[in-house]
Design a protein around this motif. Sequence first.
Motif, PDB file in Angstrom:
ATOM      1  N   ASN A  74      81.180  77.693  57.637  1.00 46.94           N
ATOM      2  CA  ASN A  74      82.238  76.961  58.353  1.00 46.94           C
ATOM      3  C   ASN A  74      83.643  77.504  58.093  1.00 46.94           C
ATOM      4  O   ASN A  74      83.810  78.610  57.541  1.00 46.94           O
ATOM      5  N   THR A 122      81.496  69.916  52.723  1.00 48.82           N
ATOM      6  CA  THR A 122      80.593  69.054  53.479  1.00 48.82           C
ATOM      7  C   THR A 122      79.662  69.898  54.362  1.00 48.82           C
ATOM      8  O   THR A 122      80.021  70.992  54.783  1.00 48.82           O
ATOM      9  N   MET A 172      84.244  67.865  60.457  1.00 50.41           N
ATOM     10  CA  MET A 172      84.801  66.965  61.478  1.00 50.41           C
ATOM     11  C   MET A 172      84.510  67.535  62.866  1.00 50.41           C
ATOM     12  O   MET A 172      84.770  68.720  63.115  1.00 50.41           O
ATOM     13  N   LEU A 177      87.120  68.785  49.358  1.00 47.06           N
ATOM     14  CA  LEU A 177      87.130  67.340  49.633  1.00 47.06           C
ATOM     15  C   LEU A 177      87.559  67.092  51.094  1.00 47.06           C
ATOM     16  O   LEU A 177      88.303  67.914  51.616  1.00 47.06           O
TER      17      LEU A 177
HETATM   18  N1  NVA Z   1      84.854  71.857  56.766  1.00 48.70           N
HETATM   19  C1  NVA Z   1      85.573  70.609  56.700  1.00 48.70           C
HETATM   20  C2  NVA Z   1      86.791  70.750  55.835  1.00 48.70           C
HETATM   21  C3  NVA Z   1      87.574  69.484  55.640  1.00 48.70           C
HETATM   22  C4  NVA Z   1      88.808  69.684  54.807  1.00 48.70           C
HETATM   23  C5  NVA Z   1      85.943  70.166  58.105  1.00 48.70           C
HETATM   24  O1  NVA Z   1      86.363  71.019  58.913  1.00 48.70           O
HETATM   25  O2  NVA Z   1      85.813  68.983  58.411  1.00 48.70           O
END
Ligand code: NVA
Length: 336
Positions: free
Chosen positions: A184, A250, A254, A292
Amino acid sequence: TQKKAIPHLITLADLSQSQIYNLLRSAIQHKYNAKYAGKGSGEPLKGKTLALTFSKRSTRTRVATESATAYLGGTPMFLGSQDIQLGVNESLLDTAKVISSMADGIMARVGPHSDIEVLAKYSSVPIINALSDKYHPTQILADLMTMHEVFGPHSDTDSEYISHLHHPKDFLPGLKVAWIGDGNNMLHSMLVTFPKLGIHFSAATPKNYQPDADVVEIAKKEAKNSGSELSFTTAPKEAVKDADIIVTDTWISMGQESEKLQRLKDFAGFQVTMSLAEQGGAKPDWKFMHCLPRKSEEVDDEVFYSPRSVVFEEAENRKWTILAVIDALLVKKSFD
Ligand code: NVA
Ligand code: CP
């Protein structure tokens, strides 16, 4: 006469090694001044405004940016997607022209990376990428600062925060970072930065969740230049071998909420645990990082709340590194 190009921070791929080090040195100095020496900033942004156009939620990036802007004497103006016409009802082009005619800088959190490129193209003031689906550059600066604090010379007492006296270039190259997770925006940002600085890097991602090919190309080129070792695998245990730092994020970024069930299945075996680190042969004093917000599926509580975990130091360092970026773009008007 040609107009001078406005400097932006879109991705750390655009910055040289020494420009990245300049930002880290500045962040360390600002942290020392503000937190340990009790000094003010001299308020170089007095009377200026930094607009925060955020199309997604944020805790750290928003608080870091607003508090850093206030420390510099400026006014942060938060503009969420519920509040203004942010790509809805008005084009981004028009939005960029309008906001940049009144504010002195724009910190933008967007969905597609192309949105941040449109903003940078049409804005008359500096744009800072506060996260796109491809890159999250300000997070990596905080990660590097934290690695310097943890692995560089340091004191146990706050009042003796001395790492500002030392140069991160003496401590960062040669460290090994292992990424266990999704291909990601966080992995992309590490790939365009760590090999450039001579940091060894290995990434384990599940099949079908590999990083983008163009980003891998950049990483390979940088690794060749610096001599950093770079490897990719689908086996988490392989990646953590000899790691100084294990890092994840994660599994559901999002905007990917609808893929949750499939992703939970596809990431089986990717949770960071003590036994993964042990079995894979991480260095004895390995540390854990995470940008986070965190969910327990990607890292268990035993690691996340252990002394190995530097996630809350990392979160605080968002403030000092974002402060350095704002200082570079809005005050010094250069990364050099
Ligand atoms: N990969 C996560 C990072 C959040 C700081 C996102 O893009 O939601
Ligand atoms: N790490 C990070 O960017 O956190 P927020 O989404 O809370 O800003």
